[in-house]
Design an enzyme around this catalytic site. Structure first.
Site, PDB file in Angstrom:
ATOM      1  N   GLN A 146      35.688 -73.736  -7.075  1.00 17.84           N
ATOM      2  CA  GLN A 146      35.722 -72.861  -8.375  1.00 17.84           C
ATOM      3  C   GLN A 146      37.172 -72.475  -8.481  1.00 17.84           C
ATOM      4  O   GLN A 146      37.409 -71.459  -9.321  1.00 17.84           O
ATOM      5  CB  GLN A 146      34.877 -71.693  -7.696  1.00 17.84           C
ATOM      6  CG  GLN A 146      33.398 -71.627  -7.685  1.00 17.84           C
ATOM      7  CD  GLN A 146      32.726 -70.704  -6.918  1.00 17.84           C
ATOM      8  OE1 GLN A 146      32.364 -69.946  -7.547  1.00 17.84           O
ATOM      9  NE2 GLN A 146      32.423 -70.934  -5.534  1.00 17.84           N
ATOM     10  N   ASP A 149      43.697 -73.099  -8.504  1.00 17.89           N
ATOM     11  CA  ASP A 149      45.077 -73.254  -7.996  1.00 17.89           C
ATOM     12  C   ASP A 149      45.373 -74.795  -7.782  1.00 17.89           C
ATOM     13  O   ASP A 149      46.629 -74.576  -7.425  1.00 17.89           O
ATOM     14  CB  ASP A 149      45.206 -72.421  -6.757  1.00 17.89           C
ATOM     15  CG  ASP A 149      44.201 -72.647  -5.497  1.00 17.89           C
ATOM     16  OD1 ASP A 149      43.715 -73.884  -5.509  1.00 17.89           O
ATOM     17  OD2 ASP A 149      43.672 -71.873  -4.899  1.00 17.89           O
ATOM     18  N   HIS A 166      35.787 -74.565 -12.717  1.00 17.66           N
ATOM     19  CA  HIS A 166      36.367 -73.478 -13.523  1.00 17.66           C
ATOM     20  C   HIS A 166      37.820 -73.559 -14.162  1.00 17.66           C
ATOM     21  O   HIS A 166      38.569 -73.107 -14.622  1.00 17.66           O
ATOM     22  CB  HIS A 166      36.519 -72.175 -12.825  1.00 17.66           C
ATOM     23  CG  HIS A 166      35.062 -71.732 -12.437  1.00 17.66           C
ATOM     24  ND1 HIS A 166      34.936 -70.663 -11.428  1.00 17.66           N
ATOM     25  CD2 HIS A 166      33.891 -72.060 -12.692  1.00 17.66           C
ATOM     26  CE1 HIS A 166      33.617 -70.696 -11.195  1.00 17.66           C
ATOM     27  NE2 HIS A 166      33.008 -71.331 -12.145  1.00 17.66           N
ATOM     28  N   CYS A 174      43.616 -77.234 -26.233  1.00 18.66           N
ATOM     29  CA  CYS A 174      43.790 -76.722 -27.590  1.00 18.66           C
ATOM     30  C   CYS A 174      42.667 -75.800 -28.425  1.00 18.66           C
ATOM     31  O   CYS A 174      41.481 -76.401 -28.375  1.00 18.66           O
ATOM     32  CB  CYS A 174      44.060 -77.845 -28.785  1.00 18.66           C
ATOM     33  SG  CYS A 174      44.047 -77.120 -30.418  1.00 18.66           S
ATOM     34  N   CYS A 197      49.362 -77.318 -30.147  1.00 17.78           N
ATOM     35  CA  CYS A 197      48.735 -78.440 -30.084  1.00 17.78           C
ATOM     36  C   CYS A 197      49.833 -79.457 -30.789  1.00 17.78           C
ATOM     37  O   CYS A 197      50.218 -79.160 -31.753  1.00 17.78           O
ATOM     38  CB  CYS A 197      47.624 -78.560 -30.542  1.00 17.78           C
ATOM     39  SG  CYS A 197      46.775 -80.202 -30.474  1.00 17.78           S
TER      40      CYS A 197
HETATM   41  P1  OAD Z   1      35.740 -64.150  -4.410  1.00 12.18           P
HETATM   42  O1  OAD Z   1      36.962 -63.596  -4.403  1.00 12.18           O
HETATM   43  O2  OAD Z   1      34.432 -63.569  -5.211  1.00 12.18           O
HETATM   44  O3  OAD Z   1      35.100 -64.487  -2.721  1.00 12.18           O
HETATM   45  C1  OAD Z   1      35.943 -64.859  -2.012  1.00 12.18           C
HETATM   46  C2  OAD Z   1      35.357 -65.014  -0.648  1.00 12.18           C
HETATM   47  O4  OAD Z   1      36.263 -65.590   0.230  1.00 12.18           O
HETATM   48  C3  OAD Z   1      34.492 -63.992  -0.239  1.00 12.18           C
HETATM   49  O5  OAD Z   1      33.370 -63.764   0.150  1.00 12.18           O
HETATM   50  C4  OAD Z   1      35.410 -63.694   1.311  1.00 12.18           C
HETATM   51  O6  OAD Z   1      34.838 -62.889   2.232  1.00 12.18           O
HETATM   52  C5  OAD Z   1      35.901 -65.092   1.593  1.00 12.18           C
HETATM   53  N1  OAD Z   1      37.123 -65.125   2.514  1.00 12.18           N
HETATM   54  C6  OAD Z   1      38.115 -64.266   2.437  1.00 12.18           C
HETATM   55  N2  OAD Z   1      38.965 -64.982   3.321  1.00 12.18           N
HETATM   56  C7  OAD Z   1      38.475 -66.156   3.761  1.00 12.18           C
HETATM   57  C8  OAD Z   1      39.028 -67.053   4.283  1.00 12.18           C
HETATM   58  N3  OAD Z   1      40.090 -66.911   5.158  1.00 12.18           N
HETATM   59  N4  OAD Z   1      38.275 -68.231   4.491  1.00 12.18           N
HETATM   60  C9  OAD Z   1      36.947 -68.351   4.108  1.00 12.18           C
HETATM   61  N5  OAD Z   1      36.549 -67.435   3.380  1.00 12.18           N
HETATM   62  C10 OAD Z   1      37.342 -66.433   2.818  1.00 12.18           C
HETATM   63  O7  OAD Z   1      35.861 -65.641  -4.823  1.00 12.18           O
HETATM   64  P2  OAD Z   1      34.865 -66.735  -5.643  1.00 12.18           P
HETATM   65  O8  OAD Z   1      33.777 -66.718  -4.847  1.00 12.18           O
HETATM   66  O9  OAD Z   1      35.752 -67.999  -5.119  1.00 12.18           O
HETATM   67  O10 OAD Z   1      35.399 -67.648 -11.931  1.00 12.18           O
HETATM   68  O11 OAD Z   1      34.664 -66.337  -6.956  1.00 12.18           O
HETATM   69  C11 OAD Z   1      33.911 -67.219  -7.885  1.00 12.18           C
HETATM   70  C12 OAD Z   1      34.281 -67.012  -9.192  1.00 12.18           C
HETATM   71  O12 OAD Z   1      34.485 -65.722  -9.664  1.00 12.18           O
HETATM   72  C13 OAD Z   1      35.876 -67.526  -9.444  1.00 12.18           C
HETATM   73  O13 OAD Z   1      36.106 -68.750  -9.493  1.00 12.18           O
HETATM   74  C14 OAD Z   1      36.099 -66.791 -10.725  1.00 12.18           C
HETATM   75  C15 OAD Z   1      35.160 -65.234 -10.699  1.00 12.18           C
HETATM   76  O14 OAD Z   1      34.329 -65.209 -11.712  1.00 12.18           O
HETATM   77  C16 OAD Z   1      35.890 -67.798 -13.005  1.00 12.18           C
HETATM   78  O15 OAD Z   1      36.955 -67.236 -13.378  1.00 12.18           O
HETATM   79  C17 OAD Z   1      34.846 -68.448 -13.979  1.00 12.18           C
END
Ligand code: OAD
Length: 305
Positions: A146, A149, A166, A174, A197
């Site tokens: 997701q 980076d 994502h 474009c 573009c």
């Molecule tokens: P979140 O910021 O929602 O969640 C990050 C998770 O990582 C949390 O559950 C933390 O507990 C966990 N965490 C923190 N430190 C950690 C570590 N050292 N090792 C393992 N886990 C750790 O991020 P995502 O779940 O990735 O989408 O969010 C999903 C999507 O929400 C993103 O891709 C974005 C957003 O909407 C879009 O932009 C389309």
């Protein structure tokens, strides 16, 4: 995409239409996180859980991985919903939308270029290297991330092993004709000018999925086609707030994979996992590799970026 009466071919993956139907209808009835936390608090990576997860991984030929912002936390990149998500007083949810781009493409571009510069200062961490080591161990691996980076790419995963659900901050497309392109190298980015573009002159936008947008064609299908054959599904560092990636993980489990969730904080997925490892990604993945007898290969710290 090539279709026949019985299968759908997506890249080198084939997906039975009936399976895609199942994926779309995977029933999500996760327990609220409070209930999960009540049963999981105090548990970390107990030796029996590591041993069970290591056994599953040791015998796995196919490993499907879903990663979220947490896997990059140990690289210094703030998680999406954690502290540090503000930029010039805006939350990500206010900037990562088509409406925000329409209102001010300059502001949205500035935010993405700022984030891109931040990411460039953050090298991959042991968690990224552990996943790379896993794919070098002879197992078939696919990472559905997701994250935008690009850190999975930095350790050497190519398109054949990676689905960027994502998008990627290093790319743009474009708004008129959809053509995709890479951003120029960070140091040579011209300040100020909005990119256009070179084919049709349309305004380019970051190749990142925004709130309210649909997944790009083929992205989920490709991940699902792999997930349906996985022996193990590893989920690392996601809050499980965004459904399609979590559906992919539950689908893999439903199709027979052992679901292992790694997160220092339990989420609604943790209770559904076959094995929950309450730990940071780097810590858990390196312990898991050791238990599975897979050597961890990563550069010395000074060269790790
Ligand atoms: P979140 O910021 O929602 O969640 C990050 C998770 O990582 C949390 O559950 C933390 O507990 C966990 N965490 C923190 N430190 C950690 C570590 N050292 N090792 C393992 N886990 C750790 O991020 P995502 O779940 O990735 O989408 O969010 C999903 C999507 O929400 C993103 O891709 C974005 C957003 O909407 C879009 O932009 C389309």
């Amino acid at each position: 995409m090539v279709t026949s009466s019985s299968t759908v071919a997506i890249g080198s993956w084939r997906l039975e239409p009936s399976v895609w139907f199942v994926l779309r209808s995977v029933c999500i009835e996760l327990e609220p996180v409070e209930a999960v936390g009540a049963t999981m608090n105090g548990d970390r990576m107990t030796p029996d859980r590591i041993a069970a997860a290591g056994n599953a991984l040791a015998s796995a030929k196919t490993v499907f991985v879903v990663t979220g912002a947490g896997i990059s936390a140990e690289s210094g990149i703030p998680t999406f919903r954690g502290a540090g998500g503000l930029w010039e007083g805006f939350r990500a949810e206010e900037l990562a939308t088509p409406a925000a781009f329409e209102a001010s493409p300059e502001r949205v571009w500035r935010w993405y270029l700022w984030r891109r510069e931040q990411y460039h200062a953050c090298p991959p961490n042991v968690g990224h290297w552990a996943l790379r080591s896993l794919s070098l161990s002879g197992r078939q691996c696919l990472i559905a991330t997701q994250n935008v980076d690009g850190l999975h790419r930095h350790v050497g995963h190519g398109d054949d092993e990676l689905v960027e659900l994502h998008g990627c901050i290093e790319k743009m497309h474009c708004t008129r004709c959809g053509r995709r392109a890479s951003l120029p190298p960070v140091a040579s980015s011209p300040p100020g000018e909005l990119p256009t573009c070179r084919e049709c002159g349309g305004l380019m936008r970051p190749h990142v999925l925004w709130f309210g947008e649909s997944y790009w064609d083929g992205v989920l299908e490709r991940a699902a086609a792999f997930a349906q054959h996985a022996d193990v599904c590893l989920v690392v560092g996601t809050s499980a707030q965004v459904w399609p990636p979590i559906q992919l993980a539950l689908f893999a489990q439903q199709q027979g994979a052992t679901l292992i969730d790694i997160n220092p904080e339990p989420t609604e997925l943790s209770n559904r996992a076959d094995i929950y490892l309450r730990a940071r990604g780097g810590e858990a993945l390196s312990a898991l590799l050791e238990a599975a007898g897979v050597p961890l290969s990563m550069p010395e710290p000074e060269a790790a970026g």
